[in-house]
Design an enzyme around this catalytic site. Structure first.
Site, PDB file in Angstrom:
ATOM      1  CE1 TYR A   1      -3.799   2.535   0.918  1.00 24.37           C
ATOM      2  CE2 TYR A   1      -1.812   3.561   1.831  1.00 24.37           C
ATOM      3  CZ  TYR A   1      -3.254   3.811   1.420  1.00 24.37           C
ATOM      4  OH  TYR A   1      -3.887   4.787   1.594  1.00 24.37           O
TER       5      TYR A   1
ATOM      6  CD  GLU B   1      -5.794   4.397  -1.319  1.00 24.74           C
ATOM      7  OE1 GLU B   1      -6.003   4.897  -0.292  1.00 24.74           O
ATOM      8  OE2 GLU B   1      -6.466   3.968  -2.229  1.00 24.74           O
TER       9      GLU B   1
END
Ligand code: GDP
Ligand code: MN
Length: 387
Positions: free
Chosen positions: A107, A195
């Site tokens: 992530y 992101e």
């Protein structure tokens, strides 16, 4: 403002991030044609919500025929994820890419850190679809690194984050380049979030962004017309999209009392007092300080288009805006649209007496209120009583 994954990947690609090439398709036939080039491919629903994988919006296929079959089901479906609400979102297009074979999912995001008035890198070696759970249950697996928006991103910071994720050698170099691109994109385009989840290490030893999400600061869009063009109205709440055309600050809520108020503070107070009397607001709506008849009419139209609205509460403080002007707007709009639900009006401020007269003379079944509490009580009553 949000954009689609395929748009976010294009932008990231332009900032040096390694993204899979892909094709956006609107029909199963287009998917069939696009997947001929791949041995294995991924078909991904393009909606402005995450969690698509778990909801059935990301599928692997091993042949163009299989891909077409998947697309037949996916295009046109209401995709429900934990971010869409129970009604889901209509899938109008899909992104087709070659399936990457990867080793690990990470992530990685760059976000605004409001508390420290800076940027923050958030990273985790436990990336993928379970990241929200990980953040809750194992916050120690999340790495955070502040970045100065003025001082910029320093190589040692990138090395630090990469090491914590266990990335060395070429992977570390590519990871740092990825991060650098994300930060540059964030700053240059006035983003609020960049992101990548998952960012993967491929089996042939490279860093690749399998998913991407980029959000922008609406207030800075005037500086980036090329970004504003990426807006997809289809993905927005139609009532909110219509409100933005008229410069109305409108947010849809799930109650049954439509609110028309001037000033954000008064709008908040109105929602609070409706709650206090056991009711539930259907929206937040601030018509602002320069509410013309046109804008009041547009605001009414939006409120009335919501089938959940069982009563409307108008709460206006006439300061710069005079009460008689507002009253005229209310009457014109109500007559034009043919009011179908009870309308409670509370006016206060400049020319309030004239305003009240206009409402009375209109012949409309308007329920006048003395003050805010009185208005809220009457609106809750008119909408079917307290819950
Ligand atoms: P999200 O669920 O909306 O966040 O959609 P993602 O794009 O993150 O996809 C969900 C999951 O599908 C990822 O975590 C991957 O495990 C898987 N996935 C996506 N693209 C690929 C791919 O190219 N190859 C493989 N093997 N899996 C993929
Ligand atoms: Mn994802």
């Amino acid at each position: 403002m949000k954009i689609h994954e395929y748009q976010a990947k294009e932008l990231l690609g332009a900032y040096g991030v390694n993204v899979p090439s892909g094709t956006v398709c609107k029909t199963p036939e287009e998917v069939y044609e696009a997947t001929k080039a791949y041995e294995k491919c991924v078909i991904k629903a393009q909606i402005h919500s995450g969690g698509r994988g778990k909801g059935g919006g990301v599928k692997l296929a091993s042949s163009p025929e299989e891909a077409r079959g998947i697309a037949e089901k996916m295009i046109g479906m209401q995709l429900v994820t934990h971010q869409t609400g129970p009604e889901g979102k209509l899938v109008r297009k899909v992104l087709v890419t070659g399936a990457a074979s990867y080793e690990k999912e990470f992530y990685l995001s760059v976000a605004a850190d409001n508390e420290n008035e800076n940027l923050v890198i958030i990273a985790s070696a436990a990336g993928g679809t379970e990241i929200e759970e990980t953040a809750k249950l194992h916050p120690e697996l999340i790495v955070k690194e502040p970045v100065s928006i003025f001082g910029g991103f320093r190589a040692y910071q990138g090395i630090g984050v990469a090491k914590k994720l266990g990335l060395t050698g070429t992977l570390q170099k590519e990871f740092i380049a990825t991060l650098r691109g994300m930060i540059r994109l964030f700053i240059e385009k006035d983003c609020s979030l960049v992101e990548i989840n998952p960012l993967v290490t491929t089996t042939d030893g490279h860093i690749l962004a399998l998913d991407a999400k980029v959000n922008f600061d609406d207030n800075a869009l005037m500086r980036h017309p090329e970004i504003a063009e990426l807006r997809d109205i289809d993905e927005e709440d139609p009532k909110e999209a219509r409100a933005s055309e008229f410069d109305l600050n409108y947010i849809s809520l799930d109650g049954n009392i439509g609110c028309l108020v001037n000033g954000a503070g008064l709008a908040m107070a109105t929602m609070d007092i409706i709650k206090k009397f056991g009711g539930s607001p259907a929206n937040f709506l601030d018509v602002g300080g320069s509410a013309t008849t046109e804008r009041v009419t547009a605001a009414f139209e939006i409120l009335l288009s919501d089938p959940n609205v069982k009563a409307i509460m108008v709460n206006i403080f006439g300061g710069i805006m005079k009460c008689d002007i507002i009253a005229e707007g209310v009457v014109t709009a109500a007559k034009k649209l043919g009011m179908t639900v009870p309308l409670v009006v509370r006016l206060e401020g400049t020319n309030v007496e004239r305003g009240k007269e206009i409402l009375k003379e209109s012949g409309l079944a308007i329920i006048p209120a003395e003050d805010m509490a009185d208005a809220a009580r009457k609106a809750v009553e008119a909408a079917g009583g307290a819950k």
